[in-house]
Design an enzyme around this catalytic site. Sequence first.
Site, mmCIF file in Angstrom:
data_model
loop_
_atom_site.group_PDB
_atom_site.id
_atom_site.type_symbol
_atom_site.label_atom_id
_atom_site.label_comp_id
_atom_site.label_asym_id
_atom_site.label_seq_id
_atom_site.Cartn_x
_atom_site.Cartn_y
_atom_site.Cartn_z
ATOM 1 N N ASP A 106 -1.054 6.868 6.605
ATOM 2 C CA ASP A 106 -0.986 5.409 6.847
ATOM 3 C C ASP A 106 -1.861 5.144 8.016
ATOM 4 O OD1 ASP A 106 -0.378 2.952 6.332
ATOM 5 O OD2 ASP A 106 1.315 2.926 7.344
ATOM 6 N N LYS A 139 0.839 -1.337 -0.107
ATOM 7 C CA LYS A 139 -0.101 0.051 -0.004
ATOM 8 C C LYS A 139 0.685 1.331 -0.145
ATOM 9 C CE LYS A 139 -2.151 -1.298 3.662
ATOM 10 N NZ LYS A 139 -1.739 -2.855 3.809
ATOM 11 N N THR A 140 1.878 1.263 0.685
ATOM 12 C CA THR A 140 2.839 2.502 0.949
ATOM 13 C C THR A 140 3.517 2.632 -0.225
ATOM 14 O OG1 THR A 140 2.836 2.337 3.246
ATOM 15 C CG2 THR A 140 4.708 3.535 2.027
ATOM 16 N N THR A 155 -5.315 -1.103 7.314
ATOM 17 C CA THR A 155 -5.433 -2.762 7.015
ATOM 18 C C THR A 155 -6.751 -3.114 7.749
ATOM 19 O OG1 THR A 155 -4.678 -2.645 9.571
ATOM 20 C CG2 THR A 155 -2.936 -2.824 7.634
ATOM 21 N N ARG A 180 6.248 -8.751 1.792
ATOM 22 C CA ARG A 180 7.231 -8.171 3.024
ATOM 23 C C ARG A 180 7.814 -9.436 3.673
ATOM 24 N NH1 ARG A 180 4.219 -4.422 6.993
ATOM 25 N NH2 ARG A 180 4.599 -2.952 5.168
#
Length: 336
Positions: free
Chosen positions: A112, A67-68, A161, A221
């Site tokens: 975020d 997302k980032t 999230t 990740r």
Amino acid sequence: MSNPIPHTNTDDKETGFLDQTLRPSRWEDYIGQKNIKDNLHILLTAAKERQHPPEHILFYGPPGLGKTTLAYLVAKETNTQIKVTSGPAILKVGDLASVLTNLSSGDILFIDEIHRLNKAIEEVLYPAMESGTLDIIIGKGPSARTIQLDLPPFTLIAATTRIAMISAPLRSRFSGGVFKLEFYSNDEIAEIVRRSAKILNIDIHPAAVAEVAMRSRFTPRTANYHLKRCRDYAQINKTDLTHDIVEKALVLLGVDNVGLTSADRDILKTIITKFGGGPVGLNTIAAALSEEQSTIEEVYEPYLIRLGLLERTPRGRIATDKAFVHMGQKGSAKLL
């Protein structure tokens, strides 16, 4: 034995911030999420032709899916500055006002974990998103007055999230689109591992790439984390990063052949051995493991359910037949 994938010389240098080093800086390097990328291409191209900032965008999905990275790529594509903050960092209206008034025309503001904004701050954010104005109340009581400040055109990109915790009025103001990031396939994760290995100048065998991908929980990740730890293990043992080395390194980390950690296996083992496979209540499982209920429900269960190892029923959690086989236990799931 398979030949290793050779490393290539790149302009990227490994620094103290490896996650930043591995983050894609071009759309061509961002693997997966094709539907989102196609939609963003249309949105950004149309906005560029109109010479307007893109409309506000919301990304949601489990952690570690990119997302980032998407927010940074949007900023790069539009050739604008990106200012980064998070929901927990904005504690009062003055914090938000400070961030918004320091934006320049066309800037992107990335927030975020936006679901952690409190309601009072959300109310101030609404007019800023819709009409580019910031309403600030000065003073208290009868002498209080409202000042309206005009903000430069900007784009808000938010990530969360837990989209269910975002209020409906806030969600509806993301006129550019609300996009859900999906889990990656093993082939996509393998491609990410190969790219990361090249950036980090790691010689890794093709079979080792597949093994890392298979144990990475469909999450980039996690794949990068496993790759770095396997690299460390190979470095200490003065050997190449082969399939055998990856297996040994990940076993040392407690990661099995489908990506389950020791905590995941403890949950399944508890349900199977102590409660006959279930059904058993979440609070009982938490008490047996000395773990918080929310941690089990939000951190561990989603992956177990995705693999078909656990079921949630009105009567409690049930370990499936697949879970019995994976844990090497005799028996089967109970029928309700």
